[in-house]
Design a protein around this motif. Sequence first.
Motif, PDB file in Angstrom:
ATOM      1  N   ARG A 158      -3.460   1.171   0.436  1.00  0.00           N
ATOM      2  CA  ARG A 158      -4.900   1.283   0.129  1.00  0.00           C
ATOM      3  C   ARG A 158      -5.118   2.141  -1.116  1.00  0.00           C
ATOM      4  NH1 ARG A 158      -9.328   4.905   2.700  1.00  0.00           N
ATOM      5  NH2 ARG A 158     -11.203   3.760   2.132  1.00  0.00           N
ATOM      6  N   ARG A 159      -4.414   3.278  -1.170  1.00  0.00           N
ATOM      7  CA  ARG A 159      -4.558   4.174  -2.315  1.00  0.00           C
ATOM      8  C   ARG A 159      -4.024   3.522  -3.588  1.00  0.00           C
ATOM      9  NH1 ARG A 159      -2.808   8.578  -0.065  1.00  0.00           N
ATOM     10  NH2 ARG A 159      -0.641   7.970  -0.310  1.00  0.00           N
ATOM     11  N   THR A 160      -2.926   2.770  -3.470  1.00  0.00           N
ATOM     12  CA  THR A 160      -2.338   2.110  -4.637  1.00  0.00           C
ATOM     13  C   THR A 160      -3.237   1.008  -5.176  1.00  0.00           C
ATOM     14  OG1 THR A 160      -0.119   2.553  -3.772  1.00  0.00           O
ATOM     15  CG2 THR A 160      -0.322   0.844  -5.458  1.00  0.00           C
ATOM     16  N   ILE A 161      -3.794   0.204  -4.296  1.00  0.00           N
ATOM     17  CA  ILE A 161      -4.611  -0.928  -4.736  1.00  0.00           C
ATOM     18  C   ILE A 161      -5.989  -0.494  -5.194  1.00  0.00           C
ATOM     19  CG2 ILE A 161      -5.757  -3.037  -3.958  1.00  0.00           C
ATOM     20  CD1 ILE A 161      -3.299  -3.660  -2.332  1.00  0.00           C
ATOM     21  N   LEU A 162      -6.627   0.389  -4.426  1.00  0.00           N
ATOM     22  CA  LEU A 162      -8.006   0.758  -4.744  1.00  0.00           C
ATOM     23  C   LEU A 162      -8.090   1.962  -5.673  1.00  0.00           C
ATOM     24  CD1 LEU A 162      -9.679   0.274  -1.270  1.00  0.00           C
ATOM     25  CD2 LEU A 162      -9.479  -1.340  -3.162  1.00  0.00           C
ATOM     26  N   ARG A 187      -8.276 -11.147  -5.803  1.00  0.00           N
ATOM     27  CA  ARG A 187      -9.663 -11.533  -6.081  1.00  0.00           C
ATOM     28  C   ARG A 187     -10.642 -10.495  -5.555  1.00  0.00           C
ATOM     29  NH1 ARG A 187      -9.877 -17.963  -4.824  1.00  0.00           N
ATOM     30  NH2 ARG A 187      -8.444 -18.536  -6.470  1.00  0.00           N
ATOM     31  N   ASN A 188     -10.388  -9.996  -4.356  1.00  0.00           N
ATOM     32  CA  ASN A 188     -11.245  -8.989  -3.743  1.00  0.00           C
ATOM     33  C   ASN A 188     -10.345  -7.935  -3.101  1.00  0.00           C
ATOM     34  OD1 ASN A 188     -13.161  -7.487  -2.442  1.00  0.00           O
ATOM     35  ND2 ASN A 188     -14.250  -9.247  -1.603  1.00  0.00           N
ATOM     36  N   PRO A 189      -9.919  -6.933  -3.861  1.00  0.00           N
ATOM     37  CA  PRO A 189      -8.958  -5.970  -3.326  1.00  0.00           C
ATOM     38  C   PRO A 189      -9.495  -5.158  -2.154  1.00  0.00           C
ATOM     39  CG  PRO A 189      -9.594  -5.398  -5.579  1.00  0.00           C
ATOM     40  CD  PRO A 189     -10.223  -6.702  -5.261  1.00  0.00           C
ATOM     41  N   VAL A 190     -10.779  -4.849  -2.140  1.00  0.00           N
ATOM     42  CA  VAL A 190     -11.345  -4.073  -1.034  1.00  0.00           C
ATOM     43  C   VAL A 190     -11.219  -4.860   0.260  1.00  0.00           C
ATOM     44  CG1 VAL A 190     -13.480  -3.073  -0.135  1.00  0.00           C
ATOM     45  CG2 VAL A 190     -12.919  -2.832  -2.548  1.00  0.00           C
ATOM     46  N   ARG A 191     -11.526  -6.127   0.188  1.00  0.00           N
ATOM     47  CA  ARG A 191     -11.431  -6.992   1.369  1.00  0.00           C
ATOM     48  C   ARG A 191      -9.983  -7.166   1.822  1.00  0.00           C
ATOM     49  NH1 ARG A 191     -14.240 -12.783   0.980  1.00  0.00           N
ATOM     50  NH2 ARG A 191     -14.056 -13.467   3.114  1.00  0.00           N
ATOM     51  N   ALA A 192      -9.066  -7.258   0.876  1.00  0.00           N
ATOM     52  CA  ALA A 192      -7.652  -7.419   1.217  1.00  0.00           C
ATOM     53  C   ALA A 192      -7.124  -6.178   1.930  1.00  0.00           C
ATOM     54  CB  ALA A 192      -6.841  -7.694  -0.044  1.00  0.00           C
ATOM     55  N   VAL A 193      -7.489  -5.012   1.436  1.00  0.00           N
ATOM     56  CA  VAL A 193      -7.031  -3.773   2.060  1.00  0.00           C
ATOM     57  C   VAL A 193      -7.661  -3.601   3.437  1.00  0.00           C
ATOM     58  CG1 VAL A 193      -7.123  -1.256   1.841  1.00  0.00           C
ATOM     59  CG2 VAL A 193      -6.504  -2.644  -0.119  1.00  0.00           C
ATOM     60  N   ARG A 194      -8.928  -3.958   3.549  1.00  0.00           N
ATOM     61  CA  ARG A 194      -9.605  -3.880   4.844  1.00  0.00           C
ATOM     62  C   ARG A 194      -8.925  -4.825   5.842  1.00  0.00           C
ATOM     63  NH1 ARG A 194     -15.090  -4.259   3.348  1.00  0.00           N
ATOM     64  NH2 ARG A 194     -14.896  -6.503   3.420  1.00  0.00           N
ATOM     65  N   GLY A 195      -8.529  -5.998   5.394  1.00  0.00           N
ATOM     66  CA  GLY A 195      -7.821  -6.942   6.256  1.00  0.00           C
ATOM     67  C   GLY A 195      -6.466  -6.413   6.693  1.00  0.00           C
ATOM     68  N   LEU A 196      -5.775  -5.732   5.784  1.00  0.00           N
ATOM     69  CA  LEU A 196      -4.486  -5.135   6.132  1.00  0.00           C
ATOM     70  C   LEU A 196      -4.666  -4.067   7.206  1.00  0.00           C
ATOM     71  CD1 LEU A 196      -1.448  -4.653   5.615  1.00  0.00           C
ATOM     72  CD2 LEU A 196      -2.135  -3.029   3.849  1.00  0.00           C
ATOM     73  N   GLY A 197      -5.661  -3.209   7.028  1.00  0.00           N
ATOM     74  CA  GLY A 197      -5.916  -2.168   8.015  1.00  0.00           C
ATOM     75  C   GLY A 197      -6.344  -2.746   9.356  1.00  0.00           C
ATOM     76  N   ALA A 198      -7.236  -3.734   9.319  1.00  0.00           N
ATOM     77  CA  ALA A 198      -7.710  -4.352  10.557  1.00  0.00           C
ATOM     78  C   ALA A 198      -6.567  -5.060  11.280  1.00  0.00           C
ATOM     79  CB  ALA A 198      -8.844  -5.325  10.264  1.00  0.00           C
ATOM     80  N   GLY A 199      -5.748  -5.755  10.539  1.00  0.00           N
ATOM     81  CA  GLY A 199      -4.606  -6.439  11.151  1.00  0.00           C
ATOM     82  C   GLY A 199      -3.635  -5.468  11.791  1.00  0.00           C
ATOM     83  N   THR A 200      -3.421  -4.341  11.136  1.00  0.00           N
ATOM     84  CA  THR A 200      -2.533  -3.324  11.691  1.00  0.00           C
ATOM     85  C   THR A 200      -3.088  -2.760  12.995  1.00  0.00           C
ATOM     86  OG1 THR A 200      -1.787  -2.738   9.469  1.00  0.00           O
ATOM     87  CG2 THR A 200      -1.405  -1.125  11.201  1.00  0.00           C
ATOM     88  N   LEU A 201      -4.392  -2.501  13.022  1.00  0.00           N
ATOM     89  CA  LEU A 201      -4.997  -1.956  14.236  1.00  0.00           C
ATOM     90  C   LEU A 201      -5.000  -2.971  15.380  1.00  0.00           C
ATOM     91  CD1 LEU A 201      -7.927   0.090  12.701  1.00  0.00           C
ATOM     92  CD2 LEU A 201      -5.877   0.983  13.810  1.00  0.00           C
ATOM     93  N   VAL A 202      -5.195  -4.239  15.058  1.00  0.00           N
ATOM     94  CA  VAL A 202      -5.156  -5.268  16.102  1.00  0.00           C
ATOM     95  C   VAL A 202      -3.745  -5.405  16.661  1.00  0.00           C
ATOM     96  CG1 VAL A 202      -5.389  -7.756  16.502  1.00  0.00           C
ATOM     97  CG2 VAL A 202      -7.185  -6.519  15.320  1.00  0.00           C
ATOM     98  N   ILE A 203      -2.748  -5.344  15.797  1.00  0.00           N
ATOM     99  CA  ILE A 203      -1.358  -5.405  16.277  1.00  0.00           C
ATOM    100  C   ILE A 203      -1.045  -4.184  17.133  1.00  0.00           C
ATOM    101  CG2 ILE A 203       1.053  -5.263  15.520  1.00  0.00           C
ATOM    102  CD1 ILE A 203       0.262  -7.097  13.183  1.00  0.00           C
ATOM    103  N   GLU A 204      -1.558  -3.025  16.726  1.00  0.00           N
ATOM    104  CA  GLU A 204      -1.362  -1.823  17.530  1.00  0.00           C
ATOM    105  C   GLU A 204      -1.980  -1.994  18.919  1.00  0.00           C
ATOM    106  OE1 GLU A 204      -2.190   2.987  17.325  1.00  0.00           O
ATOM    107  OE2 GLU A 204      -2.675   1.722  15.610  1.00  0.00           O
ATOM    108  N   MET A 205      -3.172  -2.566  18.968  1.00  0.00           N
ATOM    109  CA  MET A 205      -3.831  -2.810  20.249  1.00  0.00           C
ATOM    110  C   MET A 205      -2.978  -3.727  21.121  1.00  0.00           C
ATOM    111  SD  MET A 205      -5.777  -5.453  21.927  1.00  0.00           S
ATOM    112  CE  MET A 205      -6.114  -6.498  20.569  1.00  0.00           C
TER     113      MET A 205
END
Length: 169
Positions: free
Chosen positions: A164-168, A63-81
């Motif tokens: 991100r590159r594949t979806i966007l 529905r909102n690919p930009v938001r989905a990719v941003r969530g994936l990146g944010a989730g990855t960074l939070v897990i890294e933290m």
Amino acid sequence: MTAEREAVEPEVTGPSAAGPSPAGPEVLEPSGDGPEVLEPSGDGPGEDRPGEDAGVGRPSGLRNPVRAVRGLGAGTLVIEMLVLLLAIQPIRLVGGDLSGTAIWTIVALAVVAVLLSGMLARSWAWHAATVLQGLLLLASFLHWSLGVLGVIFALVWAYVLHVRRTILG
């Protein structure tokens, strides 16, 4: 009994009065007299509008690919933290010599990861998060286990950038 049925069953008016569509009518909550019945508009997921190719507007199906990719990146960074902060004590106990500089470096990298996770709406934050992975790799000079974490998260971040590159596009 028919009077009771009329009170329970919604009255269908308009284009749907001729009969339900193949997908079936959609019943909404009542706003006054009784529930309203609306026909599907064709705008929902998996439904094509007449005259349009499937997936032209949203090739990913999200529905909102930009938001989905941003969530994936944010989730990855939070897990890294989380991994960085939770790794301090095991590295100190098992890995041996972990200096105060290494501990403060880990804390600083974790704080930067959290800050960047909230800023991924800006394009520069994606580049900064890539630099963060490089800094974590450089932290291997402080302790070898930080290099291992750096390699793991650099590979994960490379995959996130690929998605991100594949979806966007």
